[in-house]
Design a protein around this motif. Structure first.
Motif, PDB file in Angstrom:
ATOM      1  N   VAL A  45      51.176  54.119  67.299  1.00  0.00           N
ATOM      2  CA  VAL A  45      50.315  55.204  67.760  1.00  0.00           C
ATOM      3  C   VAL A  45      48.940  54.647  68.089  1.00  0.00           C
ATOM      4  N   LEU A  46      48.472  54.938  69.300  1.00  0.00           N
ATOM      5  CA  LEU A  46      47.187  54.421  69.741  1.00  0.00           C
ATOM      6  C   LEU A  46      46.051  55.051  68.953  1.00  0.00           C
ATOM      7  N   VAL A  47      45.062  54.245  68.626  1.00  0.00           N
ATOM      8  CA  VAL A  47      43.874  54.731  67.926  1.00  0.00           C
ATOM      9  C   VAL A  47      42.828  55.112  68.967  1.00  0.00           C
ATOM     10  N   PRO A  48      42.479  56.396  69.070  1.00  0.00           N
ATOM     11  CA  PRO A  48      41.507  56.814  70.087  1.00  0.00           C
ATOM     12  C   PRO A  48      40.135  56.200  69.836  1.00  0.00           C
ATOM     13  N   ASP A  49      39.528  55.635  70.876  1.00  0.00           N
ATOM     14  CA  ASP A  49      38.215  55.001  70.745  1.00  0.00           C
ATOM     15  C   ASP A  49      37.535  54.997  72.106  1.00  0.00           C
ATOM     16  N   ASN A  50      36.573  55.889  72.283  1.00  0.00           N
ATOM     17  CA  ASN A  50      35.876  56.004  73.563  1.00  0.00           C
ATOM     18  C   ASN A  50      35.081  54.750  73.914  1.00  0.00           C
ATOM     19  N   THR A  64      43.300  47.900  80.224  1.00  0.00           N
ATOM     20  CA  THR A  64      42.660  48.362  78.990  1.00  0.00           C
ATOM     21  C   THR A  64      43.740  48.528  77.931  1.00  0.00           C
ATOM     22  N   ILE A  65      43.576  47.845  76.799  1.00  0.00           N
ATOM     23  CA  ILE A  65      44.608  47.858  75.758  1.00  0.00           C
ATOM     24  C   ILE A  65      44.017  48.348  74.432  1.00  0.00           C
ATOM     25  N   PRO A  66      44.336  49.582  74.029  1.00  0.00           N
ATOM     26  CA  PRO A  66      43.831  50.099  72.741  1.00  0.00           C
ATOM     27  C   PRO A  66      44.521  49.407  71.567  1.00  0.00           C
ATOM     28  N   THR A  67      43.912  49.520  70.403  1.00  0.00           N
ATOM     29  CA  THR A  67      44.577  49.082  69.190  1.00  0.00           C
ATOM     30  C   THR A  67      45.480  50.204  68.686  1.00  0.00           C
ATOM     31  N   HIS A  68      46.234  49.959  67.632  1.00  0.00           N
ATOM     32  CA  HIS A  68      47.210  50.952  67.190  1.00  0.00           C
ATOM     33  C   HIS A  68      47.452  50.866  65.684  1.00  0.00           C
ATOM     34  N   LEU A  69      48.032  51.917  65.168  1.00  0.00           N
ATOM     35  CA  LEU A  69      48.604  51.930  63.831  1.00  0.00           C
ATOM     36  C   LEU A  69      50.102  52.156  63.961  1.00  0.00           C
ATOM     37  N   GLU A  70      50.853  51.665  62.991  1.00  0.00           N
ATOM     38  CA  GLU A  70      52.296  51.911  62.975  1.00  0.00           C
ATOM     39  C   GLU A  70      52.596  53.006  61.959  1.00  0.00           C
ATOM     40  N   PHE A  71      53.368  53.971  62.396  1.00  0.00           N
ATOM     41  CA  PHE A  71      53.799  55.043  61.500  1.00  0.00           C
ATOM     42  C   PHE A  71      55.308  54.959  61.303  1.00  0.00           C
ATOM     43  N   VAL A  72      55.729  55.165  60.066  1.00  0.00           N
ATOM     44  CA  VAL A  72      57.139  55.076  59.715  1.00  0.00           C
ATOM     45  C   VAL A  72      57.586  56.405  59.127  1.00  0.00           C
ATOM     46  N   VAL A 274      45.450  59.954  62.586  1.00  0.00           N
ATOM     47  CA  VAL A 274      45.298  58.548  62.975  1.00  0.00           C
ATOM     48  C   VAL A 274      43.957  58.013  62.469  1.00  0.00           C
ATOM     49  N   LYS A 275      42.900  58.809  62.661  1.00  0.00           N
ATOM     50  CA  LYS A 275      41.578  58.396  62.186  1.00  0.00           C
ATOM     51  C   LYS A 275      41.565  58.287  60.661  1.00  0.00           C
ATOM     52  N   GLY A 276      42.270  59.234  60.010  1.00  0.00           N
ATOM     53  CA  GLY A 276      42.327  59.209  58.552  1.00  0.00           C
ATOM     54  C   GLY A 276      43.048  57.971  58.038  1.00  0.00           C
ATOM     55  N   GLY A 277      44.135  57.591  58.721  1.00  0.00           N
ATOM     56  CA  GLY A 277      44.858  56.380  58.344  1.00  0.00           C
ATOM     57  C   GLY A 277      43.987  55.149  58.493  1.00  0.00           C
ATOM     58  N   TYR A 278      43.227  55.102  59.577  1.00  0.00           N
ATOM     59  CA  TYR A 278      42.309  53.996  59.822  1.00  0.00           C
ATOM     60  C   TYR A 278      41.265  53.920  58.718  1.00  0.00           C
ATOM     61  N   GLU A 279      40.780  55.093  58.316  1.00  0.00           N
ATOM     62  CA  GLU A 279      39.727  55.155  57.302  1.00  0.00           C
ATOM     63  C   GLU A 279      40.243  54.783  55.920  1.00  0.00           C
ATOM     64  N   ILE A 280      41.406  55.316  55.554  1.00  0.00           N
ATOM     65  CA  ILE A 280      41.893  55.094  54.192  1.00  0.00           C
ATOM     66  C   ILE A 280      42.335  53.647  53.974  1.00  0.00           C
ATOM     67  N   LEU A 281      42.720  52.965  55.069  1.00  0.00           N
ATOM     68  CA  LEU A 281      43.071  51.551  54.975  1.00  0.00           C
ATOM     69  C   LEU A 281      41.840  50.657  55.108  1.00  0.00           C
ATOM     70  N   ASP A 282      40.679  51.290  55.321  1.00  0.00           N
ATOM     71  CA  ASP A 282      39.401  50.586  55.439  1.00  0.00           C
ATOM     72  C   ASP A 282      39.467  49.539  56.552  1.00  0.00           C
ATOM     73  N   LEU A 283      39.865  50.000  57.725  1.00  0.00           N
ATOM     74  CA  LEU A 283      39.992  49.128  58.888  1.00  0.00           C
ATOM     75  C   LEU A 283      38.800  49.312  59.822  1.00  0.00           C
ATOM     76  N   ILE A 284      38.524  48.283  60.614  1.00  0.00           N
ATOM     77  CA  ILE A 284      37.498  48.376  61.648  1.00  0.00           C
ATOM     78  C   ILE A 284      38.065  47.822  62.947  1.00  0.00           C
ATOM     79  N   THR A 285      37.321  48.017  64.034  1.00  0.00           N
ATOM     80  CA  THR A 285      37.754  47.560  65.352  1.00  0.00           C
ATOM     81  C   THR A 285      36.722  46.608  65.941  1.00  0.00           C
ATOM     82  N   ALA A 296      41.036  46.308  72.247  1.00  0.00           N
ATOM     83  CA  ALA A 296      40.583  46.607  70.886  1.00  0.00           C
ATOM     84  C   ALA A 296      41.524  45.934  69.894  1.00  0.00           C
ATOM     85  N   TRP A 297      40.947  45.430  68.795  1.00  0.00           N
ATOM     86  CA  TRP A 297      41.720  44.729  67.765  1.00  0.00           C
ATOM     87  C   TRP A 297      41.406  45.323  66.402  1.00  0.00           C
ATOM     88  N   THR A 298      42.422  45.454  65.567  1.00  0.00           N
ATOM     89  CA  THR A 298      42.267  46.035  64.235  1.00  0.00           C
ATOM     90  C   THR A 298      42.225  44.947  63.178  1.00  0.00           C
TER      91      THR A 298
END
Length: 367
Positions: A45-50, A64-72, A274-285, A296-298
């Motif tokens: 799932v693409l991580v939205p980032d303006n 243009t290539i966004p970064t992503h999270l994987e959902f299972v 998606v934003k919550g997953g990014y936040e709870i895993l303490d990720l940055i771009t 974008a890279w995670t």
């Protein structure tokens, strides 16, 4: 580097419907009976980032290539899963490999959709899964501890430390508390503790699935999960699976935004997830950009420059020399790489530099 969030929940809570909407696919069979999700379904799932769109526009990038999270989407479980009930063993094996847990809870009334316990009580439902995860951890650690104690006379100095850590875990689990309540300062202890992949040590987000009319403010059920999430210092995100399913069928962003506006929502619940997953895993771009592509890279917060370079390619890390860095705000304000460099806003960073969110980086390396 892929970061996985496992979507879990009791049967018939709307888990697979939400997964379908999240990934805009129909991989999961969202049917009204338990265990319809037999194998875990994976989706990127693409991580939205303006910021990425702006960077790409300024650089006039072809791609243009966004970064992503994987959902299972992991098969539903029932009480007794830790003892093999339902699809318990399979469930617990699949969930141990994810980085964070998204716990979908039924917060709606609908007599046409059966509830596995014949009663709508999201707090009780959450406690069922909490208990199964805790019992699974308890069983695993007890076995590990017994096996290690048999080897304690081998002379390996780490075995004693490992046994002490396992005993710490057994004590906290025995009190009915999750392993995430344990904190270690010593580097070796941290590494060993995290290597155990304890289910109750994984960060968790609650996802309250409500009726369409309650998608903005929630309802009495989601309010109960709000309280629980605050007590546990985690997040509760309110979504309506039926709304998200409708949105996923719309063809373009303009139609989706128009639909959201018509029902009084500013963004989709799944965008918040998606934003919550990014936040709870303490990720940055961080970003890379040029005429060919902007991307974008995670990475985890706290990553140093060579390790960030290694996310792009292992050779970048092996032969790392330095990183040329421009902060996004400077890149945006000044209009790209060349004017940023001329204004003295491009800096040279070495091996100890800790990458920050929004950095635009160019790595120099030599193999």
């Amino acid at each position: 580097m892929g970061f996985k969030c496992g979507i879990v929940g009791l049967p018939n809570v709307g888990k697979s419907t939400l997964f379908n909407a999240l990934t805009a696919t129909s991989l999961a069979q969202a049917e009204n009976f338990p265990f319809c999700t037999i194998e875990p379904n994976f989706g990127r799932v693409l991580v939205p980032d303006n910021r990425l769109n702006e960077i790409s526009s300024i650089s006039d990038s072809k791609i243009t290539i966004p970064t992503h999270l994987e959902f299972v989407d992991i098969a539903g479980l029932v009480k007794g899963a830790s003892k093999g009930e339902g699809l318990g063993n399979q469930f617990l094996s699949n969930i141990r490999n994810v980085d964070a847990i998204i716990h979908v809870l039924r917060c709606f009334d609908d007599e046409n959709i059966t509830h596995v316990n014949n009663n709508i009580d999201p707090v009780f439902d959450s406690e069922i899964i909490d208990t199964e995860l805790l019992i699974s951890d308890l069983n695993m650690i007890e076995n590990m501890s017994n096996n290690l104690k048999k080897k304690s006379s081998s002379g390996d100095k780490n075995i004693k430390t490992n046994i002490t850590i396992l005993e710490d875990v057994l004590e906290i689990l025995g009190k009915g508390l999750p392993a995430r309540d344990i904190q270690y300062e010593d580097d070796y202890e941290k590494i060993y503790f995290n290597s155990l992949q304890l289910l109750t040590n994984k960060p968790i987000i609650y996802l309250s699935n409500v009726e369409e009319e309650n998608a903005e403010q929630g309802n009495i059920y989601s309010a109960q999960i709000d309280k629980k999430s605050k007590e546990e210092n985690t997040k509760n995100i309110i979504v309506s699976a039926s709304i998200e399913a409708e949105i996923s069928q719309l063809e373009n962003i303009k139609e989706r935004n128009s639909f959201l506006e018509s029902i009084g929502l500013n963004e989709t619940g799944l965008s918040k997830l998606v934003k919550g997953g990014y936040e709870i895993l303490d990720l940055i771009t961080f970003f890379t950009s040029g005429p060919k592509e902007s991307r974008a890279w995670t990475i985890p917060r706290g990553t140093k420059a060579p390790d960030a370079a290694g996310v792009i390619h292992t050779d970048f890390k092996k032969g790392f020399i330095r990183a040329e860095k421009i902060r996004f705000n400077d890149f945006s304000k000044l209009g790209g790489e060349k004017p940023s460099k001329e204004a003295g806003k491009m800096t040279q960073e070495g091996k100890e530099y800790v990458v920050e969110d929004g950095d635009i980086l160019h790595f120099l390396f030599n193999i």
